[in-house]
Enzyme design. Sequence first.
Site, PDB file in Angstrom:
ATOM      1  N   ASP A   1      56.279  -0.149  71.255  1.00 15.85           N
ATOM      2  CA  ASP A   1      55.590   0.476  72.288  1.00 15.85           C
ATOM      3  C   ASP A   1      54.132   0.619  71.843  1.00 15.85           C
ATOM      4  OD1 ASP A   1      55.721   2.837  70.818  1.00 15.85           O
ATOM      5  OD2 ASP A   1      55.408   3.983  72.666  1.00 15.85           O
TER       6      ASP A   1
ATOM      7  N   ASP B   1      52.179  -2.342  67.336  1.00 18.31           N
ATOM      8  CA  ASP B   1      53.282  -3.170  67.082  1.00 18.31           C
ATOM      9  C   ASP B   1      53.208  -4.379  67.610  1.00 18.31           C
ATOM     10  OD1 ASP B   1      54.946  -0.976  66.130  1.00 18.31           O
ATOM     11  OD2 ASP B   1      55.076  -0.125  68.474  1.00 18.31           O
TER      12      ASP B   1
ATOM     13  N   CYS C   1      61.380 -34.305  92.434  1.00 18.66           N
ATOM     14  CA  CYS C   1      60.387 -33.913  93.278  1.00 18.66           C
ATOM     15  C   CYS C   1      59.405 -33.136  92.513  1.00 18.66           C
ATOM     16  CB  CYS C   1      60.987 -32.810  94.459  1.00 18.66           C
ATOM     17  SG  CYS C   1      62.182 -33.722  95.461  1.00 18.66           S
TER      18      CYS C   1
ATOM     19  N   CYS D   1      64.548 -31.317  93.897  1.00 17.10           N
ATOM     20  CA  CYS D   1      65.164 -31.720  92.710  1.00 17.10           C
ATOM     21  C   CYS D   1      64.101 -31.470  91.762  1.00 17.10           C
ATOM     22  CB  CYS D   1      66.067 -32.589  92.894  1.00 17.10           C
ATOM     23  SG  CYS D   1      65.112 -34.267  93.280  1.00 17.10           S
TER      24      CYS D   1
ATOM     25  N   ASP E   1      60.895   0.405  66.477  1.00 13.37           N
ATOM     26  CA  ASP E   1      59.664   1.181  65.919  1.00 13.37           C
ATOM     27  C   ASP E   1      60.284   2.555  66.555  1.00 13.37           C
ATOM     28  OD1 ASP E   1      57.202   2.190  65.421  1.00 13.37           O
ATOM     29  OD2 ASP E   1      56.756   2.579  67.646  1.00 13.37           O
TER      30      ASP E   1
END
Length: 816
Positions: free
Chosen positions: A696, A700, A95, A92, A502
């Site tokens: 890409d 960019d 922990c 959890c 783009d």
Amino acid sequence: MEPDLNYPRGMNEAVTAPPVGSLLGLSQSEPVAAGGAGAEPDLFGIHRGPLTVTDDFLVLDDPVEQQDFTEFSEIDGRPVAESVLMVQGMYCAACADTVECALQDLPGVQFAQVHAATRRLTLRWDPSLTRISSLAQAVGQTGYRLLPLQQALSISERLKETRQALWRLFVAGFCAMQVMMYAFPAYVTVPGEIPADIDQLLRWASWILSVPVVFFASGPFFRGAWRDLRLGRVGMDTPVSIGILVAFLASSAATFDPTGPWGQEVWFDSLTMFVFFLLGGRYLELKARDRTAGALDALMNRLPEVCDRQKGEGVFETVSVRRLLVGDVVRVQAGQAFPGDGDLLSASATVDEALLTGESHPVTRNAGDAVVAGSFNLAGPVLLTVIRLGRDTRFAQIVALMEKASTEKPRLAVLADRIAAPFLALVLAAAALAFWYWWQIDHTKALAVAVAVLIVTCPCALSLATPAAMLSAAGALARRGILVRRLQAFENLAGINAVVFDKTGTLTHDRLVLRGMTLRDGVARDQALALAAALAAGSLHPVSRALVEAARAAGLPPARPAPVEVTEAAGQGMQGRWDNGGEARLGSAVFCGLEVRRGPQGDKGGSRVHLADGHGWLASFELQEGLRDDAQAAVAALRSMGLATWLLSGDRESAAREVAQAVGVEHVIAGASPEQKLAEVVALQARGVRLAMVGDGLNDGPVLARADTSFALGHAAPLAQAQSDYVIQGGKVMDVVLTLRQARSTMRIVRQNLAWAAIYNLVSVPLALVGWMPPWLAGLGMAASSLLVIANALRLTRDMGPVPDLHSPDAMAATP
């Protein structure tokens, strides 16, 4: 002075190359044996028993082993190491917090973060001040184990964990059934109807059957609670353990002394039942976790541990993948993943590259073709020469992106973890208050109410609500070749109202294609194209490549006779000369000696190149950037989802608008430099536009980082991928649509999970406080709440299916 790691350095590699599992003492085919720190060391001085919390963990310091889980670098001239390890024994968020606290104050530790859902630890440390084995020992003292991912996820380790969980579940279930059988008469008879000696005998039988439930089946709860209490913390196992222990001790006291202050009430049936329900829920949660975080684990750990390396002609030896060297020739069996990038030596191979390209269909590679690490060989055994290994491979770069996503805590998960800690303290206070209140009214019910409050309010479901859903979604996307770099991006993507593209390399291919030709009277199309391809063959210019590709696609043979000399005038074109004294030129109108804007051979402002010979103009070729096959359908799908679309390009206005019109993009911003692109994105955001950027190129990078969320295509520049939230390996624009749909589904599941966790506590806590919820029902409710959250998240792992064709009649009729 460096301590001796007791690891061989100068021996034969075939002997000293056991996989991680064998180094840590785990057989690849046999069950894990007991051992650990007390196991006998082998001739290398390494303990071959499995790692335990008292082990020295020296194997983690071995440089060869560290290649799998540690990356070294320098920051301001000081060495820095970043390791990703699996934490075993945690269940959890509490922990995870315990492990983080155990590490954060140690010398040399710069950063430590544990993801509760994946149980992964991201650890940044200074190798000049500490060693990973020392840090693992510190974690071991808190009751947890640090293991490399490949070891922790090995078959033998999974079998061990599953076997232990099943044994505890079996003991609790078997004993609970027997105890319920002994308790049943008390529910169907009136007081005094059962003879006192028989009643006492049934109690003693129930007590005996409850002992293994408490001291064996409940072991994980007690160990977790004791671990937290030693560190002065309240974990999620603490209220559960208190409830189990108090119920058992009070029932034992009533059994030993029926006339004592605890009266004649016993809760052995409720005790054994809620332990069984808790263990059942935890086991199912474990299996479900394997299907959520495990979807990522399976993709990230697909490389084989060992492979066959060629020693001589037809002779192979089995060695660890970590012992391979560049230039080695290896044999890859059918169904096995390629251990590194390499060149195929066999005649052909059928390869599954879904993780790398998103392409679900196998591809055929021939001798001399490149194959990549992590792709699967689907046919018979093949040979390849290794050219890249480890972190230099494309697969390692993908794994690095996925590890970053799987170790990140989303904002909602961090908020839930912060709420869980004080909530547990309130649980203990509420249980104590309920006990005090009911003791004054009916002391026989006080204990049952307090135990029910302790059990029912454990906030496991709250802590699992967000990470379980996001990890399920990330795993489903990864199987389609879409890598999620930041889990928080799901929340951002689900809230966008615009997508900005783009142009070059995103909506279009980063290459030109031949669109049309204009010819001189009497000149055949194939004749002109073959001549142009002969002149262009020696150039790398995009126009030249487009003409060569067009001739190849048309199946045209090389022009005969071939030119004896071809020269290139930079920025102008190509000139060729033949043996018979003939000449031809391919290039701009000026280079070919033509008058601009005169007749069909003149320039008209488009992408046009000309061919001329000694008699003048011969042909003109119209070129354009080739649109991606799915670009128009993807834009239409986005607009049908209510999103605005923009084209942000550095190209000229006419070219940008031509592409925008072809694919259906609404708004166009052209002629923008990288700085102008960034300014345009900032301006859109200032107007309230929440946008996703798809790009890409190197230019960019700034806008990908500034956008609310961003996509980079698989062929994108490294900077673009580094700044993006999602990497689309296959380069398909339609994958943007799939990811957006998955993000919206993910956030819907997250909201459902959080709502369920809140409603569960709002309903269950009052029922427990007023005494209407017995402890066994509280245990069932707690287990069911966590299980429901996981099961709901599993819906995201289903196949997302293809995006419908928006141009089909049925889809158009359904589109709003």
